[in-house]
Design a protein around this motif. Structure first.
Motif, PDB file in Angstrom:
ATOM      1  N   UNK A  27      22.044  57.915 -33.416  1.00 12.83           N
ATOM      2  CA  UNK A  27      23.222  58.770 -33.392  1.00 12.83           C
ATOM      3  C   UNK A  27      23.901  58.599 -32.048  1.00 12.83           C
ATOM      4  N   UNK A  28      25.200  58.736 -32.047  1.00 13.64           N
ATOM      5  CA  UNK A  28      25.943  58.664 -30.787  1.00 13.64           C
ATOM      6  C   UNK A  28      25.755  59.982 -30.051  1.00 13.64           C
ATOM      7  N   UNK A  38      34.078  49.826 -28.481  1.00 11.32           N
ATOM      8  CA  UNK A  38      33.601  48.443 -28.391  1.00 11.32           C
ATOM      9  C   UNK A  38      32.657  48.078 -29.535  1.00 11.32           C
ATOM     10  N   UNK A  39      32.068  49.078 -30.189  1.00 13.78           N
ATOM     11  CA  UNK A  39      31.156  48.814 -31.309  1.00 13.78           C
ATOM     12  C   UNK A  39      31.997  48.453 -32.532  1.00 13.78           C
ATOM     13  N   UNK A  40      31.707  47.325 -33.168  1.00 10.22           N
ATOM     14  CA  UNK A  40      32.491  46.930 -34.341  1.00 10.22           C
ATOM     15  C   UNK A  40      32.534  48.056 -35.387  1.00 10.22           C
ATOM     16  N   UNK A  41      33.719  48.341 -35.858  1.00 13.83           N
ATOM     17  CA  UNK A  41      33.945  49.446 -36.802  1.00 13.83           C
ATOM     18  C   UNK A  41      33.076  49.352 -38.049  1.00 13.83           C
ATOM     19  N   UNK A  42      32.829  48.139 -38.533  1.00 15.97           N
ATOM     20  CA  UNK A  42      32.031  47.972 -39.751  1.00 15.97           C
ATOM     21  C   UNK A  42      30.555  48.338 -39.551  1.00 15.97           C
ATOM     22  N   UNK A  43      30.133  48.583 -38.310  1.00 16.72           N
ATOM     23  CA  UNK A  43      28.750  48.962 -38.030  1.00 16.72           C
ATOM     24  C   UNK A  43      28.594  50.458 -37.760  1.00 16.72           C
ATOM     25  N   UNK A  44      29.703  51.179 -37.768  1.00 17.49           N
ATOM     26  CA  UNK A  44      29.686  52.615 -37.473  1.00 17.49           C
ATOM     27  C   UNK A  44      29.636  53.406 -38.781  1.00 17.49           C
ATOM     28  N   UNK A  45      28.807  54.450 -38.799  1.00 19.75           N
ATOM     29  CA  UNK A  45      28.656  55.302 -39.989  1.00 19.75           C
ATOM     30  C   UNK A  45      29.984  55.970 -40.345  1.00 19.75           C
ATOM     31  N   UNK A  51      25.364  54.823 -35.866  1.00 16.89           N
ATOM     32  CA  UNK A  51      25.406  53.502 -36.467  1.00 16.89           C
ATOM     33  C   UNK A  51      25.219  53.606 -37.982  1.00 16.89           C
ATOM     34  N   UNK A  52      25.847  52.692 -38.715  1.00 16.13           N
ATOM     35  CA  UNK A  52      25.705  52.656 -40.172  1.00 16.13           C
ATOM     36  C   UNK A  52      24.292  52.196 -40.514  1.00 16.13           C
ATOM     37  N   UNK A  53      23.697  52.826 -41.491  1.00 18.32           N
ATOM     38  CA  UNK A  53      22.338  52.533 -41.954  1.00 18.32           C
ATOM     39  C   UNK A  53      22.463  52.015 -43.369  1.00 18.32           C
ATOM     40  N   UNK A  54      22.035  50.802 -43.593  1.00 19.14           N
ATOM     41  CA  UNK A  54      22.096  50.244 -44.950  1.00 19.14           C
ATOM     42  C   UNK A  54      20.896  49.344 -45.181  1.00 19.14           C
ATOM     43  N   UNK A  55      20.424  49.349 -46.400  1.00 15.84           N
ATOM     44  CA  UNK A  55      19.265  48.545 -46.720  1.00 15.84           C
ATOM     45  C   UNK A  55      18.017  48.971 -45.964  1.00 15.84           C
ATOM     46  N   UNK A  59      22.660  48.758 -39.477  1.00 12.80           N
ATOM     47  CA  UNK A  59      23.470  47.626 -39.922  1.00 12.80           C
ATOM     48  C   UNK A  59      23.606  46.546 -38.848  1.00 12.80           C
ATOM     49  N   UNK A  60      23.318  46.869 -37.591  1.00 16.31           N
ATOM     50  CA  UNK A  60      23.417  45.878 -36.515  1.00 16.31           C
ATOM     51  C   UNK A  60      22.147  45.053 -36.348  1.00 16.31           C
TER      52      UNK A  60
END
Length: 105
Positions: A27-28, A38-45, A51-55, A59-60
């Motif tokens: 969590x931020x 600076x964190x790529x948008x596609x990696x943010x929840x 951070x996005x959590x997948x699988x 995600x990073x």
């Protein structure tokens, strides 16, 4: 005769448990707006809270858990990731939960 145990080596790049332990982590917290931008948008929840959590993992994270992993945004990773230390209580909890060995020594 005293017996000395070799220090245990907790190799993060052979683990990845902390990045796959909980969908609410990382969590931020105290990151600046510039650091977050600076964190790529596609990696943010979706809620912009971490951070996005997948699988079953951040995600990073790339690679195979327990064998060889890497953070694809290592230099940009959130503060909580920077503070996580190999072998600390949180590391050990994540390793135990995911059945990843306790390091080598």
């Amino acid at each position: 005769m005293s017996t000395h145990l070799a220090p245990v080596d907790y190799d993060c790049q052979a683990c990845g448990a902390c990045c796959a332990y909980d969908s609410d982590w990382p969590r931020f917290s105290l990151e600046t707006d510039a650091e977050l931008d600076a964190i790529p948008e596609n990696l943010v929840a979706a809620g912009l809270c971490g951070m996005r959590f997948e699988g079953g993992r951040c995600a990073a994270l790339s690679g195979k858990l327990g064998e060889h992993v890497a953070c694809t945004i290592y230099a940009l990773r959130p503060l909580v990731c920077r503070e996580c230390q190999p072998g600390d209580p949180e590391c050990m909890e994540a390793r135990a939960a995911l059945g990843i060995g306790q390091g080598t020594g």
